[in-house]
Write a protein that holds these residues in place. Structure first.
Motif, PDB file in Angstrom:
ATOM      1  N   GLU A  91       0.833  -1.207   0.000  1.00  0.00           N
ATOM      2  CA  GLU A  91       0.000   0.000   0.000  1.00  0.00           C
ATOM      3  C   GLU A  91       0.868   1.257   0.000  1.00  0.00           C
ATOM      4  OE1 GLU A  91      -2.357  -3.321   1.842  1.00  0.00           O
ATOM      5  OE2 GLU A  91      -0.326  -2.529   2.098  1.00  0.00           O
ATOM      6  N   MET A  92       1.947   1.230   0.755  1.00  0.00           N
ATOM      7  CA  MET A  92       2.859   2.374   0.802  1.00  0.00           C
ATOM      8  C   MET A  92       3.562   2.567  -0.539  1.00  0.00           C
ATOM      9  SD  MET A  92       5.997   3.014   3.464  1.00  0.00           S
ATOM     10  CE  MET A  92       7.081   4.434   3.266  1.00  0.00           C
ATOM     11  N   ILE A  93       3.950   1.455  -1.162  1.00  0.00           N
ATOM     12  CA  ILE A  93       4.586   1.535  -2.481  1.00  0.00           C
ATOM     13  C   ILE A  93       3.625   2.139  -3.499  1.00  0.00           C
ATOM     14  CG2 ILE A  93       5.484   0.168  -4.396  1.00  0.00           C
ATOM     15  CD1 ILE A  93       6.610  -1.779  -2.280  1.00  0.00           C
ATOM     16  N   ALA A  94       2.375   1.664  -3.505  1.00  0.00           N
ATOM     17  CA  ALA A  94       1.374   2.184  -4.448  1.00  0.00           C
ATOM     18  C   ALA A  94       1.123   3.668  -4.215  1.00  0.00           C
ATOM     19  CB  ALA A  94       0.077   1.391  -4.311  1.00  0.00           C
ATOM     20  N   TYR A  95       1.114   4.069  -2.950  1.00  0.00           N
ATOM     21  CA  TYR A  95       0.886   5.473  -2.581  1.00  0.00           C
ATOM     22  C   TYR A  95       1.948   6.372  -3.202  1.00  0.00           C
ATOM     23  CZ  TYR A  95       0.434   9.497   0.630  1.00  0.00           C
ATOM     24  OH  TYR A  95       0.283  10.749   1.170  1.00  0.00           O
ATOM     25  N   HIS A  96       3.210   5.986  -3.069  1.00  0.00           N
ATOM     26  CA  HIS A  96       4.293   6.819  -3.594  1.00  0.00           C
ATOM     27  C   HIS A  96       4.438   6.667  -5.114  1.00  0.00           C
ATOM     28  CE1 HIS A  96       5.660   8.474   0.153  1.00  0.00           C
ATOM     29  NE2 HIS A  96       5.763   7.283   0.686  1.00  0.00           N
ATOM     30  N   GLU A  97       4.152   5.491  -5.629  1.00  0.00           N
ATOM     31  CA  GLU A  97       4.230   5.303  -7.079  1.00  0.00           C
ATOM     32  C   GLU A  97       3.212   6.195  -7.794  1.00  0.00           C
ATOM     33  OE1 GLU A  97       4.403   1.794 -10.480  1.00  0.00           O
ATOM     34  OE2 GLU A  97       3.610   1.325  -8.483  1.00  0.00           O
ATOM     35  N   ALA A  98       2.033   6.365  -7.203  1.00  0.00           N
ATOM     36  CA  ALA A  98       1.017   7.237  -7.815  1.00  0.00           C
ATOM     37  C   ALA A  98       1.526   8.670  -7.926  1.00  0.00           C
ATOM     38  CB  ALA A  98      -0.268   7.186  -6.988  1.00  0.00           C
ATOM     39  N   ARG A  99       2.287   9.132  -6.936  1.00  0.00           N
ATOM     40  CA  ARG A  99       2.836  10.491  -6.984  1.00  0.00           C
ATOM     41  C   ARG A  99       3.932  10.614  -8.034  1.00  0.00           C
ATOM     42  NH1 ARG A  99      -0.111   9.504  -3.426  1.00  0.00           N
ATOM     43  NH2 ARG A  99      -1.161  10.992  -2.090  1.00  0.00           N
ATOM     44  N   ALA A 100       4.754   9.570  -8.152  1.00  0.00           N
ATOM     45  CA  ALA A 100       5.785   9.572  -9.181  1.00  0.00           C
ATOM     46  C   ALA A 100       5.155   9.564 -10.573  1.00  0.00           C
ATOM     47  CB  ALA A 100       6.694   8.364  -9.007  1.00  0.00           C
ATOM     48  N   LYS A 101       4.136   8.747 -10.744  1.00  0.00           N
ATOM     49  CA  LYS A 101       3.434   8.664 -12.031  1.00  0.00           C
ATOM     50  C   LYS A 101       2.749   9.986 -12.369  1.00  0.00           C
ATOM     51  CE  LYS A 101       0.201   5.653 -14.504  1.00  0.00           C
ATOM     52  NZ  LYS A 101      -0.691   4.464 -14.378  1.00  0.00           N
ATOM     53  N   GLY A 102       2.323  10.715 -11.346  1.00  0.00           N
ATOM     54  CA  GLY A 102       1.653  12.001 -11.569  1.00  0.00           C
ATOM     55  C   GLY A 102       2.589  13.147 -11.899  1.00  0.00           C
ATOM     56  N   GLY A 103       3.907  12.907 -11.844  1.00  0.00           N
ATOM     57  CA  GLY A 103       4.841  13.931 -12.278  1.00  0.00           C
ATOM     58  C   GLY A 103       5.746  14.515 -11.213  1.00  0.00           C
ATOM     59  N   VAL A 104       5.635  14.050  -9.966  1.00  0.00           N
ATOM     60  CA  VAL A 104       6.516  14.542  -8.908  1.00  0.00           C
ATOM     61  C   VAL A 104       7.964  14.201  -9.262  1.00  0.00           C
ATOM     62  CG1 VAL A 104       7.211  14.148  -6.513  1.00  0.00           C
ATOM     63  CG2 VAL A 104       4.809  14.480  -7.071  1.00  0.00           C
ATOM     64  N   GLY A 105       8.868  15.156  -9.015  1.00  0.00           N
ATOM     65  CA  GLY A 105      10.275  14.924  -9.320  1.00  0.00           C
ATOM     66  C   GLY A 105      11.013  14.216  -8.205  1.00  0.00           C
ATOM     67  N   LEU A 106      10.696  14.576  -6.965  1.00  0.00           N
ATOM     68  CA  LEU A 106      11.398  14.018  -5.811  1.00  0.00           C
ATOM     69  C   LEU A 106      10.401  13.660  -4.716  1.00  0.00           C
ATOM     70  CD1 LEU A 106      13.948  13.376  -4.133  1.00  0.00           C
ATOM     71  CD2 LEU A 106      14.016  15.799  -3.483  1.00  0.00           C
ATOM     72  N   ILE A 107      10.522  12.443  -4.205  1.00  0.00           N
ATOM     73  CA  ILE A 107       9.701  11.978  -3.100  1.00  0.00           C
ATOM     74  C   ILE A 107      10.598  11.785  -1.893  1.00  0.00           C
ATOM     75  CG2 ILE A 107       8.339  10.042  -2.225  1.00  0.00           C
ATOM     76  CD1 ILE A 107       7.347   9.628  -5.121  1.00  0.00           C
ATOM     77  N   VAL A 108      10.245  12.427  -0.794  1.00  0.00           N
ATOM     78  CA  VAL A 108      10.954  12.241   0.466  1.00  0.00           C
ATOM     79  C   VAL A 108      10.091  11.346   1.342  1.00  0.00           C
ATOM     80  CG1 VAL A 108      11.969  13.354   2.489  1.00  0.00           C
ATOM     81  CG2 VAL A 108      12.033  14.511   0.264  1.00  0.00           C
ATOM     82  N   LEU A 109      10.655  10.222   1.743  1.00  0.00           N
ATOM     83  CA  LEU A 109       9.890   9.264   2.542  1.00  0.00           C
ATOM     84  C   LEU A 109       9.700   9.749   3.977  1.00  0.00           C
ATOM     85  CD1 LEU A 109      11.514   5.873   1.486  1.00  0.00           C
ATOM     86  CD2 LEU A 109       9.479   6.991   0.531  1.00  0.00           C
ATOM     87  N   GLN A 110       8.743   9.148   4.643  1.00  0.00           N
ATOM     88  CA  GLN A 110       8.585   9.395   6.074  1.00  0.00           C
ATOM     89  C   GLN A 110       9.827   8.875   6.791  1.00  0.00           C
ATOM     90  OE1 GLN A 110       5.250   6.580   5.634  1.00  0.00           O
ATOM     91  NE2 GLN A 110       5.654   6.063   7.763  1.00  0.00           N
ATOM     92  N   VAL A 111      10.005   9.256   8.035  1.00  0.00           N
ATOM     93  CA  VAL A 111      11.224   8.900   8.753  1.00  0.00           C
ATOM     94  C   VAL A 111      11.346   7.398   8.961  1.00  0.00           C
ATOM     95  CG1 VAL A 111      11.367  11.119   9.925  1.00  0.00           C
ATOM     96  CG2 VAL A 111      10.112   9.243  11.012  1.00  0.00           C
ATOM     97  N   SER A 112      12.596   6.936   9.005  1.00  0.00           N
ATOM     98  CA  SER A 112      12.901   5.541   9.292  1.00  0.00           C
ATOM     99  C   SER A 112      13.722   5.474  10.573  1.00  0.00           C
ATOM    100  CB  SER A 112      13.718   4.921   8.146  1.00  0.00           C
ATOM    101  OG  SER A 112      12.977   4.903   6.940  1.00  0.00           O
ATOM    102  N   GLY A 113      13.233   4.736  11.553  1.00  0.00           N
ATOM    103  CA  GLY A 113      13.933   4.611  12.818  1.00  0.00           C
ATOM    104  C   GLY A 113      15.252   3.871  12.669  1.00  0.00           C
ATOM    105  N   VAL A 114      16.287   4.335  13.397  1.00  0.00           N
ATOM    106  CA  VAL A 114      17.623   3.764  13.269  1.00  0.00           C
ATOM    107  C   VAL A 114      17.978   2.831  14.425  1.00  0.00           C
ATOM    108  CG1 VAL A 114      18.404   5.790  11.985  1.00  0.00           C
ATOM    109  CG2 VAL A 114      18.748   5.697  14.468  1.00  0.00           C
ATOM    110  N   HIS A 115      17.101   2.724  15.411  1.00  0.00           N
ATOM    111  CA  HIS A 115      17.380   1.929  16.605  1.00  0.00           C
ATOM    112  C   HIS A 115      16.040   1.539  17.209  1.00  0.00           C
ATOM    113  CE1 HIS A 115      18.612   1.226  20.847  1.00  0.00           C
ATOM    114  NE2 HIS A 115      19.739   0.830  20.308  1.00  0.00           N
ATOM    115  N   GLU A 116      16.010   0.444  17.942  1.00  0.00           N
ATOM    116  CA  GLU A 116      14.743   0.003  18.536  1.00  0.00           C
ATOM    117  C   GLU A 116      14.127   1.075  19.432  1.00  0.00           C
ATOM    118  OE1 GLU A 116      12.639  -2.592  18.095  1.00  0.00           O
ATOM    119  OE2 GLU A 116      13.922  -2.906  16.347  1.00  0.00           O
ATOM    120  N   SER A 117      14.946   1.905  20.042  1.00  0.00           N
ATOM    121  CA  SER A 117      14.431   2.985  20.892  1.00  0.00           C
ATOM    122  C   SER A 117      13.837   4.130  20.075  1.00  0.00           C
ATOM    123  CB  SER A 117      15.534   3.518  21.811  1.00  0.00           C
ATOM    124  OG  SER A 117      16.616   4.031  21.049  1.00  0.00           O
ATOM    125  N   ALA A 118      13.882   4.017  18.741  1.00  0.00           N
ATOM    126  CA  ALA A 118      13.319   5.061  17.872  1.00  0.00           C
ATOM    127  C   ALA A 118      11.851   4.815  17.534  1.00  0.00           C
ATOM    128  CB  ALA A 118      14.136   5.172  16.584  1.00  0.00           C
TER     129      ALA A 118
END
Length: 201
Positions: A41-68
């Motif tokens: 679902e997340m892939i489809a969400y961002h792919e739709a924006r790329a297909k619509g003409g967006v040049g750059l997609i910045v993803l939501q944050v990714s935790g770097v440690h279990e405490s994140a």
């Protein structure tokens, strides 16, 4: 639009990455993460924006440690099982000519909730409470600080393994400070070890 925004559809160079235009999908929580991993679902969400003409997609944050894990639907980059999901997402976005950047993240004292509903335990440089979420963090030991810093490096390797594009790093709850005239929150109660950098890695 061409007169008001003459550069909107012209390419933009960011480091070694060429973005096809100046249209950006900024990083935001999609609530489409499951068990810390990228979903179809997340892939489809961002792919739709790329297909619509967006040049750059910045993803939501990714935790770097279990405490994140500041919320139950945070994206995580703490083990190699996350790599295929990031790779599929990057491939879907690239298929339509867009670029994708990741964001590496540790919330510090800014913990919102825990998975089991218990009071969350926040790791932070100092035992200074979060006025936003009313969380009293636990001051990190030097070993824990090194552990989180190493987590940034490991997460960057995972996120970039197949995307070959940058990941920005930020430590949200580590550096947020109340503005004057109130006293600034102490950033850390122990010496720092080595340089800290922010920006493209």
């Amino acid at each position: 639009m061409g007169v008001r925004f003459p550069h909107l559809f012209s390419p933009l160079q960011i480091g070694k990455v060429t973005v096809r235009n100046r249209i950006l999908s900024s990083g935001h929580d999609t609530v489409l993460v499951r068990d810390g991993e990228v979903t179809e679902e997340m892939i489809a969400y961002h792919e739709a924006r790329a297909k619509g003409g967006v040049g750059l997609i910045v993803l939501q944050v990714s935790g770097v440690h279990e405490s994140a894990r500041y919320t139950t639907h945070v994206l995580m980059a703490t083990d190699d099982e996350c790599v295929p999901g990031y790779a599929r997402l990057a491939q879907a976005v690239h298929r339509h000519g867009a670029k994708v950047f990741g964001q590496l993240f540790h919330p510090g004292r800014e913990i919102l909730e825990s998975k089991d509903g218990s009071a969350p335990v926040a790791w932070a440089p100092s035992a200074t409470p979060s006025e936003r979420f009313h969380v009293m963090p636990r001051a990190m030991t030097e070993a824990e600080i090194r552990e989180v810093l190493d987590g940034y490096g490991q997460a960057a390797r995972r996120v970039r393994r197949d995307a070959r594009e940058p990941a920005s790093s930020w430590a949200h709850g580590w550096t947020d400070q109340p503005l004057p005239p109130r006293r600034r929150t102490p950033w850390c109660s122990r010496p720092a070890h080595g340089p800290a950098t922010h920006g493209w890695s």
